[in-house]
Enzyme design. Structure first.
Site, PDB file in Angstrom:
ATOM      1  N   CYS A 123       1.005  -1.574  -0.212  1.00 16.57           N
ATOM      2  CA  CYS A 123      -0.065  -0.106  -0.017  1.00 16.57           C
ATOM      3  C   CYS A 123       0.901   1.277   0.046  1.00 16.57           C
ATOM      4  O   CYS A 123       1.461   1.589  -0.803  1.00 16.57           O
ATOM      5  CB  CYS A 123      -1.000   0.302   1.358  1.00 16.57           C
ATOM      6  SG  CYS A 123      -2.316   1.202   1.219  1.00 16.57           S
ATOM      7  N   HIS A 234      -3.344  -4.874   0.493  1.00 10.55           N
ATOM      8  CA  HIS A 234      -2.988  -5.458   2.312  1.00 10.55           C
ATOM      9  C   HIS A 234      -3.047  -7.376   2.157  1.00 10.55           C
ATOM     10  O   HIS A 234      -4.075  -7.572   2.428  1.00 10.55           O
ATOM     11  CB  HIS A 234      -4.078  -4.837   2.802  1.00 10.55           C
ATOM     12  CG  HIS A 234      -4.026  -3.547   2.610  1.00 10.55           C
ATOM     13  ND1 HIS A 234      -3.088  -3.050   3.872  1.00 10.55           N
ATOM     14  CD2 HIS A 234      -3.687  -2.059   2.853  1.00 10.55           C
ATOM     15  CE1 HIS A 234      -2.835  -1.705   3.968  1.00 10.55           C
ATOM     16  NE2 HIS A 234      -4.057  -1.585   2.731  1.00 10.55           N
ATOM     17  N   GLU A 236      -1.379  -9.055   4.236  1.00  5.32           N
ATOM     18  CA  GLU A 236      -1.014  -9.372   5.193  1.00  5.32           C
ATOM     19  C   GLU A 236      -2.856  -9.542   5.822  1.00  5.32           C
ATOM     20  O   GLU A 236      -3.350  -9.875   7.115  1.00  5.32           O
ATOM     21  CB  GLU A 236      -0.244  -7.918   6.091  1.00  5.32           C
ATOM     22  CG  GLU A 236      -0.967  -7.036   6.731  1.00  5.32           C
ATOM     23  CD  GLU A 236      -1.417  -5.861   5.843  1.00  5.32           C
ATOM     24  OE1 GLU A 236      -1.771  -5.197   6.062  1.00  5.32           O
ATOM     25  OE2 GLU A 236      -1.275  -6.032   4.486  1.00  5.32           O
TER      26      GLU A 236
END
Length: 263
Positions: A123, A234, A236
């Site tokens: 990001c 994202h 994660e």
């Protein structure tokens, strides 16, 4: 070194050390360095590396950190890269900035490329990579003709974190590219939590994936001799629910282990 020590080191090589730059936040007028736990969780569990937070007060000795590093992960953040770094004025003064982080991450990226250190960027991290290498950003992608609103539920009154990070659109990796080598070239659904996005792609970057509206969603660094991958979404966030996320972190971890081996 004794023979026994050599045998132990061969049998149990150390885990790679990954630097993760922090954000600057203020709580009750107290400056703090912040690293969201989900980033370190993904690095530990999926990449199987050791995370070391890299402070970003603007006074850090980057070379001292790099001396112990086997990789770098640049995280997302509520803050934007300051537009002065790509020749623009601030479009929306209400949005947060973090110039101290900029002062550390931008030169850090240059040095990591020079020495070939593995880089994974997420990001804001993707935007830092593009700006560092001479590219520019759209400060408000949602205002551009033909582009979607990539902010998702971010900032919407009453939106939960689950809603903010819900799957928003597919991305398609470029066939034959570095990302496609990791996750394949079939479309993958991803979340979308960004207002800024790549405008002018830096000359040394290669586009690796696109959203349906044409927005660049992933890049690699053509001049980087090793592993480099930057993603606008994202991975994660709840990576256990995404095979692509698991593959990305595993590939980064393998690159960091290869760096340890060649050291």
């Amino acid at each position: 070194m004794s023979n026994l020590t050599a045998v132990i080191q061969q049998a149990s090589p150390r885990k790679p050390i990954v630097l993760v730059p922090c954000d600057n936040r203020n709580y009750d007028d107290r400056p703090m360095q912040v690293l969201l736990q989900r980033y370190s969780d993904a690095l530990r569990d999926l990449a199987q590396v050791v995370t070391i937070p890299l402070l970003c007060t603007g006074k850090e000795d980057i070379e001292a950190y790099l001396a112990i590093a086997d990789g770098i992960m640049l995280t997302g953040s509520p803050s934007n890269v300051h537009p002065s770094h790509f020749g623009q004025d601030v479009l929306d003064p209400s949005l947060p900035l973090d110039p101290a982080r900029d002062s550390i991450t931008l030169p850090l990226i240059h040095r990591a490329i020079e020495i070939g250190l593995p880089i994974l960027a997420i990001c804001r991290g993707l935007q830092e990579v593009n700006v560092t290498l001479g590219g520019s950003l759209h400060q408000a992608v949602q205002t551009l003709p033909g582009r979607h609103d990539h902010r998702g539920a971010q900032g919407r009154t009453g939106a939960s974190t689950d809603e903010t990070y819900a799957l928003a659109h597919p991305v398609t990796a470029v066939a034959g590219g570095r990302l496609a080598d990791i996750i394949g070239a079939a479309p993958v659904d991803v979340n979308s939590v960004h207002g800024q996005g790549i405008d002018r792609l830096a000359a040394d970057l290669t586009a690796e994936a696109f959203a349906p509206d044409g927005q660049i969603e992933a890049v690699s660094i053509a001049t980087h001799p090793g592993f480099s991958l930057a993603l606008q979404w994202h991975p994660e966030w709840r990576p256990s629910e995404s095979e692509a996320s698991q593959q990305i972190f595993a590939a980064f971890g393998n690159a960091c282990r290869a760096w340890v081996a060649q050291r």
